[in-house]
Scaffold this active site. Sequence first.
Site, PDB file in Angstrom:
ATOM      1  N   SER A 142       0.842  -1.190   0.000  1.00 24.70           N
ATOM      2  CA  SER A 142       0.000   0.000   0.000  1.00 24.70           C
ATOM      3  C   SER A 142       0.874   1.235   0.000  1.00 24.70           C
ATOM      4  O   SER A 142       2.015   1.224   0.500  1.00 24.70           O
ATOM      5  CB  SER A 142      -0.898   0.028   1.248  1.00 24.70           C
ATOM      6  N   TYR A 155      -1.912   0.327  10.479  1.00 26.47           N
ATOM      7  CA  TYR A 155      -1.869  -0.097   9.078  1.00 26.47           C
ATOM      8  C   TYR A 155      -0.549   0.315   8.432  1.00 26.47           C
ATOM      9  O   TYR A 155       0.058  -0.466   7.682  1.00 26.47           O
ATOM     10  CB  TYR A 155      -3.053   0.514   8.338  1.00 26.47           C
TER      11      TYR A 155
END
Length: 260
Positions: A142, A155
């Site tokens: 990501s 995250y």
Amino acid sequence: MADSSTTPVPAKRAVVTGASTGIGDATVRALAATGWTVYAVARRADRLAALAAETGALAVPADITNDDDVAALVAAVTAGGGIDTLVNISGGARGVDPVAEADADDWDWMYRVNVLGTMKLTKAFLPMLRAGRNGTVLNLTSFAALVSYEGGAGYNAAKAAQRAMTQALRLEEVGNNLRVIEVLPGLVRTEEFSLHRLGGDRASADAVYSGVAEPLTAADVADIIAYAVNAPHHVNLDEIVVRPVAQAAAHKIIRASAGD
């Protein structure tokens, strides 16, 4: 010398995890549409069965964090003739708490799914991928692995760890001619990512994309994955960062005002 115009192109065979939804589902569709044999892997057997019926993929329900499930998956793939490509899509985010209010269970889940799950699958399939001398591992990380943001620490940390593992794998396996690709998407609108991250709150999940004219779609990212793994094996797209045009940076997203 064989005539290249009549020489059969070797069949391409892949495991794609996270196949029950979003980018994983779209990747199975993209690869199957270009002639790949695809093992579609996720926990939700009903969704996999529907996907298999539509695409011809081979459904293998499995939890990638469970050692017994991983062993059963490898056995099924081996019995089916093996693979040359592993596409690690499974992952996700939970929560948007600052570090001061961090939920340890959420952090534990993110690390297990994004990092340990990717490690377990990769480790399990490495002997098979090495054996053919033309294997590929593609990990979906990501943009959050590159730039941290408030409320994203868990995250950010999980994806940064997954990215570090991907980079180390490339160094460790180059001697085995293993191609290691990393795709790092920015803002992608899928049916479940933000919904799960925000505890099922649909209004909050929709607000993530509010006013953004064209966020990326799962199909956009899947097309990039398919391009990367369909490239000649000597071509390694080490890192592919992809964001919608409206997302110039993590801190700069163009959103239409309410009156527009």
